[in-house]
Structure formats: structure tokens, C-alpha cells
Scaffold this motif. Structure first.
Motif, mmCIF file in Angstrom:
data_model
loop_
_atom_site.group_PDB
_atom_site.id
_atom_site.type_symbol
_atom_site.label_atom_id
_atom_site.label_comp_id
_atom_site.label_asym_id
_atom_site.label_seq_id
_atom_site.Cartn_x
_atom_site.Cartn_y
_atom_site.Cartn_z
ATOM 1 N N ASP A 1 1.041 9.428 -5.471
ATOM 2 C CA ASP A 1 1.078 10.681 -4.707
ATOM 3 C C ASP A 1 -0.177 10.859 -3.847
ATOM 4 N N ILE A 2 -0.548 9.807 -3.134
ATOM 5 C CA ILE A 2 -1.699 9.892 -2.222
ATOM 6 C C ILE A 2 -1.304 9.445 -0.809
ATOM 7 N N GLU A 3 -0.038 9.572 -0.495
ATOM 8 C CA GLU A 3 0.449 9.134 0.825
ATOM 9 C C GLU A 3 -0.232 9.897 1.961
ATOM 10 N N ASN A 4 -0.598 11.160 1.707
ATOM 11 C CA ASN A 4 -1.229 11.970 2.757
ATOM 12 C C ASN A 4 -2.730 11.735 2.873
ATOM 13 N N LEU A 5 -3.274 10.820 2.073
ATOM 14 C CA LEU A 5 -4.723 10.570 2.075
ATOM 15 C C LEU A 5 -5.096 9.238 2.713
ATOM 16 N N VAL B 1 0.837 -1.197 0.000
ATOM 17 C CA VAL B 1 0.000 0.000 0.000
ATOM 18 C C VAL B 1 0.874 1.250 0.000
ATOM 19 N N ALA B 2 1.936 1.230 0.781
ATOM 20 C CA ALA B 2 2.845 2.382 0.840
ATOM 21 C C ALA B 2 3.502 2.626 -0.525
ATOM 22 N N GLU B 3 3.911 1.561 -1.199
ATOM 23 C CA GLU B 3 4.538 1.689 -2.526
ATOM 24 C C GLU B 3 3.559 2.282 -3.534
ATOM 25 N N VAL C 1 -7.209 3.134 -8.609
ATOM 26 C CA VAL C 1 -6.037 2.632 -9.340
ATOM 27 C C VAL C 1 -5.043 2.003 -8.372
ATOM 28 N N GLY C 2 -4.860 2.639 -7.203
ATOM 29 C CA GLY C 2 -3.946 2.105 -6.189
ATOM 30 C C GLY C 2 -4.363 0.735 -5.706
ATOM 31 N N ARG C 3 -5.660 0.540 -5.542
ATOM 32 C CA ARG C 3 -6.170 -0.771 -5.121
ATOM 33 C C ARG C 3 -5.807 -1.845 -6.148
ATOM 34 N N ALA C 4 -5.780 -1.445 -7.436
ATOM 35 C CA ALA C 4 -5.378 -2.395 -8.478
ATOM 36 C C ALA C 4 -3.871 -2.648 -8.439
ATOM 37 N N ILE C 5 -3.098 -1.586 -8.212
ATOM 38 C CA ILE C 5 -1.632 -1.713 -8.229
ATOM 39 C C ILE C 5 -1.129 -2.653 -7.149
ATOM 40 N N GLN D 1 -9.001 12.196 -6.673
ATOM 41 C CA GLN D 1 -8.359 11.432 -5.594
ATOM 42 C C GLN D 1 -8.988 10.057 -5.466
ATOM 43 N N ARG D 2 -10.298 9.977 -5.591
ATOM 44 C CA ARG D 2 -10.973 8.670 -5.528
ATOM 45 C C ARG D 2 -10.487 7.765 -6.655
#
Length: 370
Positions: A123-127, A115-117, A145-149, A139-140
Motif C-alpha cells: 500500500d505504497i503506490e502513492n509514494l 516494483v508495482a506489485e 520491505v518492498g525492496r526485499a520483496i 513508510q520508510r
């Protein structure tokens, strides 16, 4: 990552209505392929069959050399990003991104690392501690996309992921997804109805209509050498101009428009194609940027007179709309000074970049670069 192969894939509803018809497509490993077409063309259905969310009526689908026709979505090693984000409203960004990994029993340390990677890439580390209702649309979409990555799948599938965003944010996210493809070196299949997205993002584009694939090619080849009138009209903004007419012969081969207001000699580069087609109905096509109001702007040009109807300044260029042979024609020009609307103007059309299509089949008869 892996390649995706569709062999003669069709989807039929109620045994009668075919949403997708005999699609053959190979998405190479690490390739970014766009499925594009108007609403109802079958592009999302095709994507959903790759994902396993729709059953296949005919044909075969392979992911990483494995036939997946009967493999459940969860076992296909794909990740899908939806149009509506599909985030859990009661979970934080971190929990949404980690959800799939928790279901698959990953240990907490690896979940946190993945998740951190992904958050850093997007660029959503602060969210990470926020919930979806506290996020903007862009942002959503990054969270989706992050959930897929974090899954690190073999194939990423995108189903119109930017259609809910405003125009400015859509351009920004378009760039971000293209960058993401390069960072991840991933195999991606992306569905959109927006041909601008398709032209700017994809390695190759699959143009669909009425369930059929009409052309698969690079963006530049699609633009310069469309296989038929539909592809020519769909790819490019503003759209290609079309004028119906026929090929006739006097001393030389001529194009004569349907309403007889346009007549010119067929340029020699196309003449050999039409020697046996005299008195044949054809459709002439030319792009808006192949029109000029300046004499000698092109090495070889067709000169016509037309009435200028509307002028649209777009900043670095101007769109002009005029009537020609009882049809509206669009030009894209770069001029500090243009005539006023309502004036009769002299137009110069680049004769080196004309397209001709068969009136009955609408198939291409000539390439613009012949």
C-alpha cells in the motif's frame, strides 16, 4: 522458497570470545522463525552469518540444500531488511526499490512490474515518486520491505526492523509483516529483542542468551513449558514470578520459602517428581495471571497473605504488585474493584499451573501441565 539449516554454527572473535555457540537450527520451507533474546545474546550475529555478512568460525549453513559458508551475500538468494532501513536518500521510492534489480541487469519492463506489485502489496503506490526524507518511519520501513520483496528471494531476513518505530506503529507493522508472510508464502527469519513481537508473529521461536540457544518451540509451548528459569522469565509480560525455597517432608511433601513466610503442600500432580528430592533447593514459578483476589476462582489454589504495594490500571485488566517473602510479585487481574495500595490482601495462586526449577542449574523440574 527454501529451508535454512544451521549445523553446529559458532562465531568467535579474536579466537577467544564466542558470540554464538554451537547453534543447530532448521528453518523449514515457508516457515516464519523468530530469533529472540536480550542484547548481546548472539541473535543478530546468527542472522548476519546466514546472510553472509559475518564469517562462520565453525559449522555449516545450508540454504535450499546448498552449502553457503563461502558463498558471497549477493549469491545466496536472500534479501535482508535492516533496522535503519538503509535507503538511498537521493533516490525516489521507486528507484530505491528497483536498485537491486538494476544492478542485476533486469529489463525495465520487469523492474516496473515487480516494483508495482510490491508497492500494491504494501500500500505504497502513492509514494513511488517521493524521496525518503518525505516519508514517515513506517513508510520508510515499508519501502525497505518492498525492496526485499521485488527481489523474490528464497529467504527473507529481518534484523529488528521495527525497533525505530513508535509503539502504535510497531503494532501495526507487526501485523503487516505477519500478513506479508502469508501473502508471499515465504521463508522468513526475524530477529527481535521484543518478546511480544516474537510471541505474536512467529511459527517457532528461538530463545537465545550468551550465544547459546536455550529453547526452540512454538510460542504457546515456550510460554507454558519453558525449559529453564531464563526462558520462563524472558517469555511473557509481565514476567513470571519466582520464589526461592526448598522441598521438605513432614507428613506430606511441602514447599517452604527461603524466608519461611510461605509454606504449602506440594500438589499431588507434582509429588512423584519430588519424592526423592526432600531437602532440595528449588525455585517456585507462577505466572501473573495465575493469581486471584477472589476465593474459589481456581479449582485448586494456594492461599497466602501479602501486602499490596502498587496498582496499575491497564484498561481491560489491572496489574498489582505486592510483597511476598521479601520479594516483589506481580499479578494480572480483571476486577471492577480492587483493594487500596498498602492493604494486606489474601491471594489465591492456581496450584494447577505451578513451575519448579532446580536452584543450581535453573533447569525445569516439572511442567505446568503435568
Amino acid at each position: 522458497m527454501a529451508e535454512v539449516i544451521l549445523q553446529n554454527v559458532s562465531k568467535t572473535y579474536d579466537g577467544i570470545n564466542k558470540a554464538v555457540q554451537s547453534v543447530d537450527l532448521t528453518v523449514e520451507d515457508k516457515e516464519f522463525v523468530i530469533l529472540v533474546g536480550p542484547s548481546g545474546c548472539g541473535k543478530s550475529t546468527t542472522l548476519r552469518m546466514i546472510a553472509g555478512l559475518e564469517d562462520i568460525s565453525e559449522g555449516e549453513i545450508f540454504i535450499d540444500n546448498k552449502k553457503v559458508n563461502d558463498v558471497p551475500p549477493k549469491d545466496r538468494d536472500i534479501a535482508m531488511v535492516f533496522q535503519n532501513y538503509a535507503l538511498y536518500p537521493h533516490l525516489t521510492v521507486f528507484e530505491n526499490m528497483a536498485f537491486g534489480l538494476k544492478i542485476r541487469k533486469y529489463d525495465k519492463k520487469e523492474i516496473k512490474q515487480r516494483v508495482a506489485e510490491a508497492a500494491k502489496i504494501l500500500d505504497i503506490e502513492n509514494l513511488l515518486n517521493r524521496k525518503p526524507k518525505a516519508l514517515s518511519g513506517g513508510q520508510r520501513q515499508r519501502v525497505a520491505v518492498g525492496r526485499a520483496i521485488v527481489r523474490k528471494p528464497k529467504v527473507f531476513l529481518f534484523d529488528e526492523p521495527l525497533s525505530n518505530l513508535d509503539a502504535k506503529l510497531r503494532v501495526q507493522m507487526r501485523t503487516e509483516i505477519s500478513k506479508l508472510h502469508k501473502k508471499l508464502d515465504a521463508t522468513m527469519v526475524y530477529v527481535t529483542h521484543d518478546q511480544t513481537e516474537a510471541m505474536t508473529m512467529g511459527d517457532r521461536i528461538v530463545v537465545m542468551k550468551d550465544g547459546f540457544v536455550h529453547q526452540i518451540d512454538s510460542p504457546l509451548n515456550l510460554y507454558n513449558n519453558p525449559v529453564n528459569k531464563f526462558v520462563a522469565s524472558f517469555i511473557g509480560s509481565p514476567s513470571m514470578n519466582f520464589i526461592e525455597g526448598e522441598i521438605t517432608k513432614r507428613e506430606k511433601l511441602l514447599f517452604k520459602s527461603l524466608h519461611n513466610s510461605i509454606e504449602f503442600n506440594i500438589p499431588s500432580k507434582y509429588a512423584s517428581r519430588f519424592n526423592s528430592m526432600t531437602d532440595s533447593k528449588v525455585i517456585l514459578g507462577f505466572r501473573p495471571e495465575e493469581i486471584s483476589l477472589i476465593p474459589n476462582d481456581f479449582e485448586s489454589a494456594i492461599t497466602l497473605n501479602a501486602k499490596l504495594e502498587v496498582i496499575e490500571p491497564m484498561g481491560n485488566e489491572i496489574f498489582i504488585y505486592f510483597t511476598l517473602d521479601n520479594q516483589q510479585i506481580t499479578g494480572r487481574i480483571s476486577l471492577a474493584k480492587v483493594p487500596k495500595a498498602g492493604e494486606e490482601v489474601e491471594l489465591f495462586i492456581n496450584s494447577e499451573n505451578l513451575h519448579f526449577f532446580d536452584s543450581k542449574t535453573e533447569s525445569r523440574l516439572t511442567r505446568s501441565n503435568e
